[in-house]
Design a protein around this motif. Structure first.
Motif, short mmCIF file in Angstrom:
data_model
loop_
_atom_site.label_atom_id
_atom_site.label_comp_id
_atom_site.label_asym_id
_atom_site.label_seq_id
_atom_site.Cartn_x
_atom_site.Cartn_y
_atom_site.Cartn_z
N VAL A 29 3.47 9.60 -9.53
CA VAL A 29 2.72 8.44 -9.06
C VAL A 29 2.61 7.39 -10.15
N TRP A 30 2.50 7.82 -11.38
CA TRP A 30 2.39 6.87 -12.49
C TRP A 30 3.67 6.08 -12.69
N PRO B 148 0.45 7.01 4.79
CA PRO B 148 0.80 8.39 5.17
C PRO B 148 1.86 8.44 6.27
N ARG C 14 0.44 3.28 -1.86
CA ARG C 14 -0.88 2.69 -2.00
C ARG C 14 -1.05 1.98 -3.34
N VAL C 15 -0.46 2.52 -4.38
CA VAL C 15 -0.48 1.81 -5.67
C VAL C 15 0.20 0.46 -5.54
N TRP D 240 -1.88 0.00 2.97
CA TRP D 240 -2.73 1.10 2.48
C TRP D 240 -2.98 2.13 3.59
N ALA E 240 2.67 13.51 -0.06
CA ALA E 240 1.48 13.04 -0.75
C ALA E 240 1.85 12.12 -1.89
N THR E 241 2.93 12.44 -2.59
CA THR E 241 3.37 11.59 -3.70
C THR E 241 3.82 10.22 -3.20
N GLU F 64 4.15 18.11 -0.41
CA GLU F 64 3.81 17.57 -1.73
C GLU F 64 4.50 16.24 -1.96
N THR G 260 2.92 8.77 -0.44
CA THR G 260 1.73 8.05 0.04
C THR G 260 1.00 7.39 -1.12
N ALA G 261 0.83 8.11 -2.21
CA ALA G 261 0.13 7.55 -3.38
C ALA G 261 0.92 6.40 -3.97
N MET G 262 2.26 6.53 -4.04
CA MET G 262 3.08 5.45 -4.56
C MET G 262 2.91 4.18 -3.72
#
Length: 1007
Positions: free
Chosen positions: A185-186, A103, A130-131, A99, A123-124, A120, A126-128
Motif C-alpha cells: 500500500v505504501w 472494494p 483509496r490512497v 473511495w 484488500a491491498t 489479501e 482497495t487500500a491502494m
C-alpha cells in the motif's frame, strides 16, 4: 518553438528515463501480481484524473493565447480560475465515489474473488485505490495550474517541476518504501506523494509569471486590471464552449492510453497487466519525445490561428513532424529490433511481452509520421472533430480488447491498441489536409525516415542475422549507428531547419555553461571516435573470407580513388599497428603525430646517409630511425622482421639500399613504389627467405638472409609468418584525415613517403580513410580546463594540424619584444637572474626567458600544463608548478622568495570581476611582494567589447594608477598595447602592458 523545444526535450529525456526506471524498480522490487496491482491502480487513477480535468489543458492554451492577443492579461488570469473551480469540484466528487467503490473495483479487476491470497490482494488493491482517491483533487489542481504555465509559452515549469521533479521524485519515494519494506500500500503513497510538492511549485511559478507580466507587459498586452477583462460570463461561455467537447476528447485520449492496462487486469490478471505495462514502457519513452514537441506546438499553433497565419501553421506543422520523428523513430525501431534484450531489464517473467513491443513499435512509426494532427484540429477550434476521432478510436480499442484479449492474451491488447491508433491518426490527418492544406509528408520527413530506417532498422537486422542478440551486440551496433544517425541529420539540417535551434540558443546565457559544454563536446567526439574504432574492430573479428574483408573495408572505411596531398600535410602516425596516441603516451612524445613525415625518423635516416655517405652500424644505431625502431621493439617485440639491434640495422640498410637503387629522375607514384621493407616482406611470403642486401630481386633490394636472430626462419619450417599489418609493393599509402585540419595521419607507408620526399616530391597520391582521427596534441589541448574546449591557442604552438582551425588568440611575440626592450634598458641580462610567469599557460614565456639565460619557471592551475610544456616546448616538468596562483604567491611571500622578473598576463581582471578568492588589490600586493626588479602585467580593459560594462572605468590611465596605488614600485611604465586586436577578436584585446620597476633607471614618466 525551437527554444522551448530544446528545454522541453532536455526535461523529456530525464522524464522518459524516469518513466522507464519507475517500472524497472517496481518490476524488480516486488512480485508481478503486486506490480500489476500498482500499475492497474495508477492507470485507473490517471483516467479519473483526466475525467476530472475536463480537458482544461488545451482549453487554457487556446483561450489564454487569445486573451493575450487582444491585450487582456486580466482575462488570461481570470480564465485560469474559470477552469480551476469546476475541476476541483468534480475531482472532490470523483474522489468520494472512488473511495466507496474501491472494494467493488478490486473485485472487478480480478483480485478480490476467492479466498486466501486473492482476498489479501483484494484488500491491498482497495487500500491502494483509496490512497489515490484522497490525492485526486491535489493531482487535478497540479495538472491544471501546470497547463496554465504552459499556456504562457514557457516550458520551464513543465521541465523543472514535472520532468525533473515529480517523476524522479516518484522513483525516490518508491525506492525508500522498498528499502524499508513498508508494504504494497505504501507503494501507492510513494507514487502520489510528489504531486503535493509539485502543486506548491507550479502555483508559485504561475504566480511569478503573472507578476512578471504585470510589471513588464510584453508587446501589446495592456490589460492588467479586472476592468480590462471580458465579463466573467462571457469568458466562461467562450472557454467552456471550446473546452467541453475537449473534455470528452481528453477522457477518450487518456482512456486510450491507459484503459488497456486496466482491462488486461480485469480480463486476465494483474500479473498480465504488469507484463503488458513493462512491454509498453519503451514505447512510452518515444511518446514522451512526441509530447515534448506537441506541448511546445500547442500555444504556437494557437497564436498562429489567432492571427489567421495558415502559412505559418503549415510550416510549423511540417517542421515539428520531422523533429518528433527524429526523436521517436530511433526509439521505436530499437525497441522492435532489440525487444528480447530490453525486456530483460524488468527481471524474469517479462519476456512474454516481445510480440507486444514489436506490434506497437511498428504502429507508432506510422502514427508518428502523420504528425500532431490532433493538435492542429484543437488549436483551430475544431474540438468536436477531435472528440469524434478519439471516441471512434476508443470504441475500436475497447471492442477489440474484449474480443481479442481472452483469445490472444496481451498480444490481443497490442493489436487492439494498434488498430485504435490507426483510426485516431488517419481521421484527423484527412480532416486537417482538407480544411487547411496541412500535411506532414515532405523532404524533411522523408530524410528522417530514411536515416532512421537505415541506422536503426536495416543495419541492426543484418547484425541480428549473424550474431545473437544480447547486450554487447546491441551496444556494438547502437553506438556507431547513433553517430551515423546524428551525421545524417546534420547533413539534412537545411531540410530539418536545425538552424532554428542555434537561433533559439542565442538568447540563452551560455557563458556559464559554454566552457563545460565545449569540453564535454570535445570528449564526446573523442569517445565517439573510440566507439567507431571499437565497432570496426568488432567487425574485423567476424569470420569473413580475406577477399570479402578487404572489399568490405575498402567500400565502407575508405574514400573512393586516390587523393593528392602536399608532403608537409602528411604527419607521422601508426607504427607497426601501434596507434599514434599509444606511441605518444608510451614514450612521452606528444608531438610524434604532429610531425610531418618529411621531418620524421625515416626521412632523417635518408638525409643522414646523403650527408655522410655509407653509414657504419654504429651510426645507424645512433640515428633517430634506430631509436624509433627500438621503441617499436619495446611495444610489440619486433620492427618488421627485426627483433634485436642487428635486425634493426638490416631493416635500415634495406631501406637505404632501396633509396640508392631507385634514383630515376621521375618522382614515382607511391602506389608503384614498394619500399625495401614492404618488398622484403612480399618476397619472404613467396620464397620463405629474405633477399640479400644490395642485390636485385624483381627490381628491388632487400635485407640479407642470415642466421642472425634478427632474421626470421621460413614459415614452412615453423617460423612466424609475416605480420598482416606489413604492406606489399603494390599497396597504396593509407592515411586518415585529422579532424579540424587539412592534415592527414599516415597509417601505412611512412618509408614510401620518406623516399618520395627525399627525391624532391612536393605531394603524394594516397588512399584516404573515411573516419577522421585526432592527434595527441589536439586531445590534450581540448582537455585544458581554461580553454573550455574551444579551438583557441593562448600562446604560439607550431603544429601543422592546428594551423587551419585553431586561432592563435595571443601572439605573445609583441609582449616579449616590449619586455626585452625594457629589461635591456634596466640592464637586466638573462644569466644570473630569475623569472616567474604567473598563470603561465603552456609555458611559452618560460621557454623564451629560459632560452635567454634566465632561471625561468611558471605557476599554472591546470594539471595538464607541465605535460604540454614538456611536449611542445621541451620544458622540464618541474619548471611548471601546478596550483592556485594566490596560494603559491602567499607561500613564496611568507618564505621570503623573490624573482628578479615576474610576469602576470590577463589575470588581474578576473580578480576585479570577483571571480577569484581575493580582490584585485590583494593580488597586486602579492605580485609586488615576490618581485625583485620588474613586474610585467596586463589586464582586461573597458575598451574591449567583453568588458565594456563589467570593467567600466578600467582604462589605461586607471590601470596605471591602480598599480601605483597598490604596489610599492618606484615607477609604473606603460609599454604600449598588444597586437592581438584582430579577427575574430578585433573588438577585444589591445591591452596595455605595464612594467612595475624598482631601482634607478631611465627617466620614464609614471603613468
Amino acid at each position: 518553438m525551437a527554444r522551448n523545444g530544446i528545454l522541453n526535450l532536455a526535461g523529456t529525456l530525464v522524464g522518459g528515463a524516469a518513466s522507464i526506471a519507475l517500472v524497472v524498480v517496481v518490476a524488480n522490487g516486488v512480485a508481478q501480481d503486486v506490480a500489476g496491482m500498482l500499475f492497474t491502480a495508477t492507470s485507473f487513477f490517471l483516467i479519473v484524473t483526466a475525467i476530472s480535468g475536463l480537458g482544461t489543458d488545451v482549453g487554457l492554451a487556446h483561450t489564454i493565447q487569445r486573451q493575450l492577443a487582444v491585450g487582456s492579461l486580466a482575462g488570461a488570469v481570470r480564465t485560469v480560475w474559470i477552469a480551476l473551480r469546476p475541476v476541483l469540484g468534480l475531482s472532490v466528487a470523483a474522489a468520494v465515489v472512488m473511495w466507496f467503490v474501491a472494494p467493488w473495483l478490486a473485485t472487478v479487476l480480478g483480485t478480490g474473488e476467492g479466498g486466501g491470497a486473492n482476498a489479501e490482494h483484494g484488500a491491498t488493491m482497495t487500500a491502494m485505490l483509496r490512497v489515490l482517491a484522497v490525492s485526486l483533487p491535489m493531482a487535478t489542481a497540479y495538472d491544471t495550474i501546470l497547463a496554465a504555465t504552459q499556456a504562457h509559452q514557457t516550458m520551464r515549469p513543465n521541465v523543472i517541476v514535472e520532468k525533473l521533479g515529480r517523476l524522479p521524485g516518484q522513483i525516490l519515494c518508491i525506492v525508500v518504501v522498498l528499502l524499508v519494506g513498508a508494504g504494497p500500500v505504501w507503494l501507492a503513497v510513494a507514487w502520489v506523494a510528489p504531486y503535493a510538492v509539485g502543486l506548491v511549485g507550479v502555483a508559485l511559478w504561475y504566480r511569478s509569471i503573472v507578476a512578471g507580466l504585470r510589471a513588464h507587459p510584453a508587446g501589446d498586452v495592456r490589460g492588467q486590471g479586472t476592468e480590462d477583462a471580458a465579463p466573467p460570463a462571457t469568458l466562461a461561455r467562450d472557454f467552456w464552449g471550446f473546452t467541453a467537447p475537449r473534455a470528452l476528447g481528453r477522457v477518450c485520449q487518456v482512456a486510450l492510453q491507459r484503459s488497456d492496462i486496466v482491462l488486461v487486469a480485469a480480463l486476465l490478471s494483474p500479473r498480465h497487466a504488469a507484463v503488458y505495462t513493462a512491454a509498453t514502457r519503451f514505447l512510452v519513452l518515444g511518446q514522451l519525445g512526441v509530447q515534448a514537441i506537441q506541448q511546445v506546438l500547442q500555444p504556437q499553433l494557437a497564436a498562429l490561428f489567432a492571427r489567421a497565419d495558415l502559412a505559418g501553421v503549415r510550416e510549423s506543422f511540417s517542421t515539428s513532424t520531422a523533429w518528433l520523428m527524429a526523436l521517436a523513430w530511433p526509439i521505436y525501431l530499437c525497441s522492435a529490433v532489440a525487444a528480447p534484450v530490453l525486456l530483460k531489464v524488468f527481471g524474469g517473467g517479462y519476456e512474454a511481452g516481445q510480440a507486444t513491443v514489436v506490434i506497437l513499435a511498428l504502429t507508432m512509426l506510422a502514427t508518428t509520421a502523420t504528425g500532431s494532427v490532433d493538435v492542429v484540429l484543437l488549436m483551430a477550434g475544431r474540438s468536436r472533430q477531435s472528440l469524434f476521432n478519439n471516441a471512434a478510436a476508443l470504441v475500436v480499442d475497447l471492442v477489440l480488447v474484449v474480443v481479442l484479449v481472452p483469445r490472444l492474451g496481451i498480444t490481443g491488447a497490442a493489436i487492439a491498441w494498434a488498430a485504435a491508433l490507426a483510426v485516431r491518426n488517419t481521421l484527423p490527418m484527412l480532416q486537417v489536409r482538407r480544411a487547411y492544406g496541412v500535411m506532414s509528408f515532405g523532404p524533411a520527413v522523408l530524410w528522417v525516415a530514411a536515416a532512421a530506417a537505415l541506422c536503426f532498422g536495416v543495419v541492426p537486422l543484418l547484425v541480428r542475422l549473424v550474431a545473437p542478440m544480447n547486450v554487447g551486440v546491441v551496444i556494438g551496433w547502437l553506438v556507431p549507428m547513433c553517430v551515423l544517425y546524428a551525421a545524417l541529420l546534420w547533413k539534412g539540417r537545411n531540410h530539418l531547419q536545425l538552424g532554428a535551434f542555434r537561433s533559439a540558443l542565442a538568447g540563452v546565457p551560455l557563458g556559464r555553461i559554454g566552457a563545460p559544454a565545449r569540453r564535454l563536446h570535445g570528449r564526446a567526439r573523442q569517445g565517439a571516435g573510440q566507439g567507431v574504432l571499437t565497432g570496426v574492430n568488432a567487425l574485423r573479428r567476424l569470420p569473413l573470407p580475406h577477399g570479402a574483408r578487404v572489399a568490405l573495408s575498402t567500400l565502407v572505411l575508405r574514400r573512393p580513388g586516390l587523393a593528392r596531398v602536399p608532403m608537409d600535410r602528411l604527419l607521422l602516425g601508426i607504427q607497426d599497428g601501434i596507434p599514434a596516441s599509444t606511441y605518444a603516451e608510451e614514450f612521452d612524445d606528444l608531438l610524434w603525430a604532429s610531425t610531418p613525415v618529411t621531418r620524421g625518423p625515416h626521412a632523417d635516416l635518408l638525409r643522414l646517409a646523403a650527408e655522410h655517405g655509407e653509414l657504419t652500424d654504429e651510426a645507424v644505431l645512433a640515428s633517430p630511425y634506430a631509436e624509433h625502431a627500438r621503441r617499436c621493439l619495446r611495444l610489440t617485440g619486433r620492427y618488421f622482421w627485426a627483433t634485436d639491434e642487428h635486425g634493426i640495422v638490416e631493416v635500415a640498410r634495406s631501406f637505404l639500399a632501396r633509396a640508392a637503387t631507385d634514383s630515376s629522375g621521375e618522382v614515382p607514384s607511391p602506389v608503384a613504389v614498394g619500399t625495401a621493407v614492404g618488398t622484403a616482406v612480399a618476397t619472404e611470403r613467396t620464397t620463405g627467405t629474405v633477399p640479400a642486401t644490395g642485390t636485385s630481386a624483381g627490381g628491388t633490394t632487400g635485407p640479407a638472409t642470415g642466421t642472425s636472430t634478427g632474421t626470421p626462419t621460413r614459415a614452412s619450417d615453423g617460423g612466424e609468418p609475416p605480420r598482416a599489418a606489413q604492406s606489399g609493393a603494390s599497396d597504396p599509402v593509407l592515411v586518415a584525415p585529422i579532424r579540424d585540419s587539412d592534415c592527414f595521419q599516415v597509417i601505412d607507408g611512412h618509408h614510401r613517403l620518406a623516399l618520395l620526399a627525399h627525391r624532391g616530391a612536393e605531394s603524394a597520391s594516397v588512399k584516404v580513410k573515411r573516419v577522421p582521427v585526432t592527434t595527441p596534441l589536439q586531445d590534450l589541448l581540448g582537455q585544458m580546463s581554461w580553454i573550455g574546449g574551444k579551438k583557441e591557442l593562448y600562446q604560439p604552438l607550431d603544429a601543422p594540424e592546428l594551423q587551419r582551425s585553431w586561432t592563435t588568440v595571443r601572439r605573445c611575440t609583441d609582449r616579449l619584444a616590449m619586455m626585452e626592450r625594457r629589461l635591456a634598458a634596466e640592464g637586466i641580462e638573462g644569466p644570473g637572474h630569475s623569472y616567474l610567469d604567473v598563470a603561465c599557460c603552456y609555458g611559452w614565456f618560460v621557454r623564451q626567458l629560459g632560452d635567454r639565460g634566465f632561471a625561468a619557471e611558471g605557476i599554472e592551475r591546470d594539471p595538464l600544463a607541465p605535460r604540454l610544456a614538456a611536449g611542445v616546448y621541451g620544458l622540464a616538468p618541474e619548471r611548471i608548478t601546478v596550483g592556485d596562483a594566490v596560494e603559491f604567491l602567499r607561500a613564496a611571500r611568507d618564505a621570503g622568495r623573490r624573482w628578479d622578473v615576474v610576469s602576470c598576463f590577463s589575470l588581474l581582471h578576473h580578480f576585479a570581476l570577483g571571480r577569484a578568492s581575493v580582490s584585485a588589490e590583494e593580488l597586486a600586493e602579492l605580485l609586488d611582494s615576490v618581485t625583485g626588479r620588474v613586474l610585467f602585467l596586463d589586464t582586461g580593459q573597458e575598451h574591449e567589447a567583453w568588458f565594456a560594462r563589467s570593467l567600466r572605468g578600467w582604462d589605461t590611465e586607471y590601470v596605471g594608477r591602480f598599480l601605483t596605488t597598490h604596489t610599492g614600485f618606484d615607477r609604473v611604465v606603460d609599454l604600449g598595447p598588444d597586437e592581438d586586436a584582430v579577427a575574430p577578436y578585433a573588438d577585444n584585446y589591445g591591452r596595455h602592458l605595464f612594467a612595475g620597476i624598482r631601482g634607478a633607471g631611465p627617466a620614464d614618466a609614471p603613468r
